[in-house]
Enzyme design. Structure first.
Site, PDB file in Angstrom:
ATOM      1  NE  ARG A 103      -3.925   0.587   1.904  1.00 15.06           N
ATOM      2  CZ  ARG A 103      -5.132   0.647   2.458  1.00 15.06           C
ATOM      3  NH1 ARG A 103      -5.346   1.379   3.528  1.00 15.06           N
ATOM      4  NH2 ARG A 103      -6.149  -0.033   1.942  1.00 15.06           N
ATOM      5  CG  HIS A 130      -8.466   0.083  -2.805  1.00 12.58           C
ATOM      6  ND1 HIS A 130      -7.658  -0.985  -2.429  1.00 12.58           N
ATOM      7  CD2 HIS A 130      -9.213   0.383  -1.696  1.00 12.58           C
ATOM      8  CE1 HIS A 130      -7.908  -1.298  -1.171  1.00 12.58           C
ATOM      9  NE2 HIS A 130      -8.842  -0.490  -0.705  1.00 12.58           N
ATOM     10  CD  GLN A 133     -13.215  -2.065  -0.515  1.00 15.92           C
ATOM     11  OE1 GLN A 133     -12.353  -1.919   0.337  1.00 15.92           O
ATOM     12  NE2 GLN A 133     -14.390  -2.616  -0.244  1.00 15.92           N
ATOM     13  CG  ASP A 218     -13.605   6.287  -1.224  1.00 15.70           C
ATOM     14  OD1 ASP A 218     -13.557   6.130   0.017  1.00 15.70           O
ATOM     15  OD2 ASP A 218     -12.597   6.237  -1.950  1.00 15.70           O
ATOM     16  CB  CYS A 258     -14.078   1.041   0.085  1.00 15.24           C
ATOM     17  SG  CYS A 258     -13.404   2.712   0.217  1.00 15.24           S
ATOM     18  NE  ARG A 286     -10.451  -5.344   0.822  1.00 11.64           N
ATOM     19  CZ  ARG A 286      -9.659  -4.330   1.195  1.00 11.64           C
ATOM     20  NH1 ARG A 286     -10.183  -3.252   1.726  1.00 11.64           N
ATOM     21  NH2 ARG A 286      -8.347  -4.371   1.001  1.00 11.64           N
TER      22      ARG A 286
HETATM   23  N1   CP Z   1     -11.320  -0.167   2.533  1.00 14.30           N
HETATM   24  C1   CP Z   1     -10.037  -0.211   2.961  1.00 14.30           C
HETATM   25  O1   CP Z   1      -9.087  -0.447   2.188  1.00 14.30           O
HETATM   26  O2   CP Z   1      -9.873  -0.024   4.306  1.00 14.30           O
HETATM   27  P1   CP Z   1      -8.518   0.187   5.104  1.00 14.30           P
HETATM   28  O3   CP Z   1      -7.931   1.512   4.683  1.00 14.30           O
HETATM   29  O4   CP Z   1      -8.917   0.143   6.541  1.00 14.30           O
HETATM   30  O5   CP Z   1      -7.558  -0.932   4.755  1.00 14.30           O
HETATM   31  N1  NVA Z   2     -10.009   6.660  -1.531  1.00 17.63           N
HETATM   32  C1  NVA Z   2      -9.641   6.245  -0.195  1.00 17.63           C
HETATM   33  C2  NVA Z   2      -9.887   4.786  -0.007  1.00 17.63           C
HETATM   34  C3  NVA Z   2      -9.585   4.269   1.377  1.00 17.63           C
HETATM   35  C4  NVA Z   2      -9.732   2.795   1.510  1.00 17.63           C
HETATM   36  C5  NVA Z   2      -8.189   6.604   0.062  1.00 17.63           C
HETATM   37  O1  NVA Z   2      -7.364   6.423  -0.844  1.00 17.63           O
HETATM   38  O2  NVA Z   2      -7.883   7.078   1.149  1.00 17.63           O
END
Ligand code: CP
Ligand code: NVA
Length: 301
Positions: A103, A130, A133, A218, A258, A286
């Protein structure tokens, strides 16, 4: 050839559909407390440059349930945070680990890592995409409503990493996507263009949600955009998913987010805590869908 999962487009439609079927099977097995440990002796490295609740816990628990092990690696206490080149980190880590999840911010850094890795690399969120997700989201839709092919979906809010992955999902799973975002917050033009008429911008959120089978939103400010919060609250004020917006969608329309969510900003409490919302199933999935992904990448099935 090492298969990576940097984008949904790294898998064919048939592979994605099989993966989602497998995710539902693994979920049933887990709910029955079946022991299923095909990844005994396998190690997943988890590199997190941004915060996470769901992604970290689902990968770590998923690996443990499959008989393997997961290591949490933070740039704060590895050489990754002290400027060791990405290529070198990838070469070294992929000689010890069997699979690596990342990440990070910059999608091209993830691609660079994957290009120098001997083992599969999974995108656990970048500023661009992502895809993990979307595995959970598609599994959730299939479990509640059956095949999403030919259905209508509305994305309400920012043209961000999640929106980009929805555009890719529209292509792979064959649904129509209306994207309602304020001017200046459009999704990446090149990604949008690949979807042709399958994904279109409809500025007005009420119009975008009309008669759709699924409404998705989101956060307005993603990780890394915290300083834009106030300005974004203004820009997105008309883009809240609330009862008025859901009233225009199909009667049995589902609501996805998400998470983490901000009640009173991108979604009203009445919607996220209401009867159309399946966000807790979405979060649980997930775990199951990523277990299916780990099996696919490590065992080729
Ligand atoms: N939806 C999601 O990726 O959540 P986190 O940021 O908690 O991993
Ligand atoms: N768009 C959000 C998704 C979090 C899971 C971010 O990137 O922070």
């Amino acid at each position: 050839m090492t298969r990576h999962f940097l984008s949904l487009l790294d898998l064919s439609s048939d592979e994605l559909l099989a993966l989602i079927r497998r995710a539902t099977e693994l979920k049933r097995m887990q709910h029955r407390s079946d022991i299923h440990t095909p990844l005994k002796g396998k190690n997943l490295g988890m590199i997190f440059e941004k915060s996470s609740t769901r992604t970290r816990v689902s990968f770590e628990v998923g690996m443990s349930q499959l008989g393997g092990h997961a290591l949490f690696l933070s740039p704060r206490d590895t050489q990754l945070g002290r400027g060791e080149p990405i290529e070198d980190s990838a070469r070294v880590l992929s000689r010890m680990l069997d699979i690596i999840m990342i990440r990070t911010y910059d999608h091209t850094a993830l691609e660079l890592f994957a290009a120098h890795s001997r083992v599969p690399v999974i995108n656990a969120l970048t500023d661009l995409l992502h895809p993990c997700q979307l595995l959970a989201d598609m599994q959730t839709y299939f479990e509640h409503r059956g095949d999403i092919r030919g259905k209508r979906v509305a994305w309400i809010g920012d043209g961000n990493n999640m929106c980009h992955s929805y555009i890719n999902a529209a292509r792979r799973f064959g649904f129509h996507l209306n994207i309602a975002c304020p001017e200046g917050y459009d999704p990446d033009k090149a990604i949008l263009e690949t979807a042709e008429e399958q994904a279109v911008i409809v500025r007005d959120p009420l119009q975008a949600a009309e008669n759709v089978d699924l409404v998705v939103t989101d956060v307005w400010a993603s990780m890394g955009q915290e300083e834009e919060q106030k300005q974004r609250e203004k820009a997105f004020a008309r883009y809240q998913v609330n009862d008025a917006l859901m009233a225009g969608a199909a009667d049995d329309a589902l609501f996805f987010h998400c998470l983490p969510a901000h009640r009173g900003e991108e979604v009203s409490a009445s919607v996220i805590d209401g009867e159309n919302s399946v966000v807790w199933d979405e979060a649980e999935n997930r775990l199951h869908s990523q277990k299916a992904l780990l099996e696919f990448l490590l065992l080729g099935r």
